[in-house]
Every structure is written in C-alpha cells, then in structure tokens.
Design a protein around this motif. Sequence first.
Motif, PDB file in Angstrom:
ATOM      1  N   ASN A  10       0.794  -1.224   0.000  1.00 20.94           N
ATOM      2  CA  ASN A  10       0.000   0.000   0.000  1.00 20.94           C
ATOM      3  C   ASN A  10       0.827   1.275   0.000  1.00 20.94           C
ATOM      4  N   THR A  11       2.135   1.160   0.206  1.00 21.47           N
ATOM      5  CA  THR A  11       2.959   2.362   0.275  1.00 21.47           C
ATOM      6  C   THR A  11       4.164   2.229  -0.661  1.00 21.47           C
ATOM      7  N   VAL A  12       4.768   3.364  -0.976  1.00 22.40           N
ATOM      8  CA  VAL A  12       5.980   3.350  -1.792  1.00 22.40           C
ATOM      9  C   VAL A  12       7.090   2.612  -1.056  1.00 22.40           C
ATOM     10  N   GLU A  13       7.166   2.779   0.251  1.00 29.39           N
ATOM     11  CA  GLU A  13       8.195   2.085   1.029  1.00 29.39           C
ATOM     12  C   GLU A  13       8.056   0.569   0.889  1.00 29.39           C
ATOM     13  N   GLU A  14       6.838   0.047   0.978  1.00 31.90           N
ATOM     14  CA  GLU A  14       6.619  -1.398   0.815  1.00 31.90           C
ATOM     15  C   GLU A  14       6.968  -1.842  -0.600  1.00 31.90           C
ATOM     16  N   TRP A  15       6.607  -1.031  -1.593  1.00 34.85           N
ATOM     17  CA  TRP A  15       6.922  -1.372  -2.981  1.00 34.85           C
ATOM     18  C   TRP A  15       8.437  -1.424  -3.176  1.00 34.85           C
ATOM     19  N   LEU A  16       9.154  -0.472  -2.580  1.00 39.20           N
ATOM     20  CA  LEU A  16      10.616  -0.474  -2.676  1.00 39.20           C
ATOM     21  C   LEU A  16      11.213  -1.698  -1.990  1.00 39.20           C
ATOM     22  N   GLN A  17      10.593  -2.164  -0.913  1.00 41.95           N
ATOM     23  CA  GLN A  17      11.062  -3.386  -0.263  1.00 41.95           C
ATOM     24  C   GLN A  17      10.919  -4.577  -1.211  1.00 41.95           C
ATOM     25  N   CYS A  18       9.829  -4.605  -1.971  1.00 41.56           N
ATOM     26  CA  CYS A  18       9.652  -5.668  -2.973  1.00 41.56           C
ATOM     27  C   CYS A  18      10.755  -5.597  -4.021  1.00 41.56           C
ATOM     28  N   GLN A  19      11.051  -4.404  -4.491  1.00 39.18           N
ATOM     29  CA  GLN A  19      12.083  -4.246  -5.514  1.00 39.18           C
ATOM     30  C   GLN A  19      13.451  -4.676  -4.988  1.00 39.18           C
ATOM     31  N   GLN A  20      13.722  -4.367  -3.731  1.00 42.41           N
ATOM     32  CA  GLN A  20      14.992  -4.778  -3.129  1.00 42.41           C
ATOM     33  C   GLN A  20      15.083  -6.293  -3.010  1.00 42.41           C
ATOM     34  N   LEU A  21      13.990  -6.932  -2.602  1.00 44.31           N
ATOM     35  CA  LEU A  21      13.975  -8.401  -2.530  1.00 44.31           C
ATOM     36  C   LEU A  21      14.230  -9.010  -3.903  1.00 44.31           C
ATOM     37  N   ARG A  22      13.557  -8.484  -4.911  1.00 46.42           N
ATOM     38  CA  ARG A  22      13.747  -9.014  -6.264  1.00 46.42           C
ATOM     39  C   ARG A  22      15.180  -8.810  -6.736  1.00 46.42           C
ATOM     40  N   ALA A  23      15.763  -7.670  -6.419  1.00 41.35           N
ATOM     41  CA  ALA A  23      17.148  -7.413  -6.821  1.00 41.35           C
ATOM     42  C   ALA A  23      18.097  -8.417  -6.175  1.00 41.35           C
ATOM     43  N   VAL A  24      17.923  -8.671  -4.879  1.00 42.23           N
ATOM     44  CA  VAL A  24      18.778  -9.629  -4.170  1.00 42.23           C
ATOM     45  C   VAL A  24      18.591 -11.034  -4.740  1.00 42.23           C
ATOM     46  N   ALA A  25      17.346 -11.396  -5.044  1.00 42.27           N
ATOM     47  CA  ALA A  25      17.050 -12.757  -5.512  1.00 42.27           C
ATOM     48  C   ALA A  25      17.472 -12.995  -6.962  1.00 42.27           C
ATOM     49  N   PHE A  26      17.324 -11.983  -7.825  1.00 38.27           N
ATOM     50  CA  PHE A  26      17.464 -12.243  -9.260  1.00 38.27           C
ATOM     51  C   PHE A  26      18.618 -11.559  -9.977  1.00 38.27           C
ATOM     52  N   LEU A  27      19.069 -10.414  -9.520  1.00 33.80           N
ATOM     53  CA  LEU A  27      20.103  -9.707 -10.282  1.00 33.80           C
ATOM     54  C   LEU A  27      21.442 -10.433 -10.367  1.00 33.80           C
ATOM     55  N   PRO A  28      21.765 -11.323  -9.418  1.00 35.37           N
ATOM     56  CA  PRO A  28      23.009 -12.074  -9.617  1.00 35.37           C
ATOM     57  C   PRO A  28      22.990 -12.970 -10.863  1.00 35.37           C
ATOM     58  N   THR A  29      21.793 -13.336 -11.349  1.00 38.77           N
ATOM     59  CA  THR A  29      21.721 -14.262 -12.492  1.00 38.77           C
ATOM     60  C   THR A  29      20.939 -13.721 -13.687  1.00 38.77           C
ATOM     61  N   GLU A  30      20.220 -12.622 -13.526  1.00 42.93           N
ATOM     62  CA  GLU A  30      19.386 -12.101 -14.613  1.00 42.93           C
ATOM     63  C   GLU A  30      19.716 -10.641 -14.890  1.00 42.93           C
ATOM     64  N   PRO A  31      19.635 -10.238 -16.164  1.00 44.11           N
ATOM     65  CA  PRO A  31      19.845  -8.826 -16.482  1.00 44.11           C
ATOM     66  C   PRO A  31      18.753  -7.951 -15.853  1.00 44.11           C
ATOM     67  N   TYR A  32      19.127  -6.740 -15.503  1.00 44.98           N
ATOM     68  CA  TYR A  32      18.220  -5.805 -14.844  1.00 44.98           C
ATOM     69  C   TYR A  32      16.934  -5.611 -15.637  1.00 44.98           C
ATOM     70  N   ASP A  33      17.047  -5.372 -16.943  1.00 44.04           N
ATOM     71  CA  ASP A  33      15.852  -5.049 -17.738  1.00 44.04           C
ATOM     72  C   ASP A  33      14.928  -6.242 -17.955  1.00 44.04           C
ATOM     73  N   GLU A  34      15.377  -7.453 -17.631  1.00 43.37           N
ATOM     74  CA  GLU A  34      14.477  -8.600 -17.684  1.00 43.37           C
ATOM     75  C   GLU A  34      13.681  -8.722 -16.391  1.00 43.37           C
ATOM     76  N   GLU A  35      14.333  -8.489 -15.273  1.00 37.90           N
ATOM     77  CA  GLU A  35      13.615  -8.584 -13.996  1.00 37.90           C
ATOM     78  C   GLU A  35      12.717  -7.373 -13.769  1.00 37.90           C
ATOM     79  N   PHE A  36      13.198  -6.219 -14.110  1.00 38.07           N
ATOM     80  CA  PHE A  36      12.424  -4.990 -13.928  1.00 38.07           C
ATOM     81  C   PHE A  36      11.934  -4.555 -15.305  1.00 38.07           C
TER      82      PHE A  36
END
Length: 151
Positions: A10-36
């Motif tokens: 419901n908030t930008v802060e929560e949405w940013l937490q989601c983005q941070q989780l996705r970055a930690v989980a996926f950016l080591p193996t996937e290009p940025y523009d594919e995950e985001f």
Amino acid sequence: MSHIDVSIVNTVEEWLQCQQLRAVAFLPTEPYDEEFDGKEFEMVIHLLAKNAGVPVACMRLRLVSIENGGSIHWGRLATLPTSSKDRLSALNAILDFAEQYCKTIGFKKYTAEVADDRLIRYMEKRGFHRSSEPPIWFGKRPFKPIYKELD
C-alpha cells in the motif's frame, strides 16, 4: 521462522522493499531489464511477506483478462535467500495469500512462467498444470508456462 504476515503493498516504502527483494534474488543471475520489465504499475497488485517486520518474500499479480471469470498472472515471485526451511515458509505464506486473494476477487484462471523445475513440481502440488505452450526465454533460461483453472 516465526509467524509470517502477508499483505497487499500500500505504500511506496513497501513497494521499494519488494524491488529490493527481487534485486537480491534475481540480479546475480538475470539482467536488470528482464527482472524490472516496466510493468510494475500496469493493472497489478504487489504482495509483501514479512517475518517480524523483515521482508522475506514478494510477488506481483497482474490482471490479464476479465473475460470468462478473469485471468491473473502470478509473477516476480522472490524469496529472501535464507535457509531452505525459511524460504519454504515464506513461499507457502505468500502463495496461500495470493490464492485466497484471487479466489475472493473471483479469478478463474492463474498463469505463471517458471524456470526452476523444483518450483514447477511444487506448483503442481498446488494444483497448477504445465501448459503446452513453448517456454518463454529470458536471457539463457527457459521459463515454462503453467496454469491453474478453478471451477
């Protein structure tokens, strides 16, 4: 792992937490523009799971169609890379919430694409089926379509 609380973002802060989780989980193996992929606000609901206030999983639900009872895409599922037991607890909590939410809204079909065969088997235990459609390639990884239809 203690009790996991899952909620709709419901908030930008929560949405940013989601983005941070996705970055930690996926950016080591996937290009940025594919995950985001730029679809963060296109008819979507973001879910966030927290354990004692710490984000441990997130997921994006995106409206696909309103025809024939409606179809929703389950995607961008990420869990904090911790012990397998903790990850499974977070996964169960967020998927249980997603399913209850989708049933409450009245969606009749859930779709997703999954690269990990272990996750496909797990989703099959939750009532999903492998689609006959060909995989979708992101980078060098095939993501296999799965779906679940409700009566």
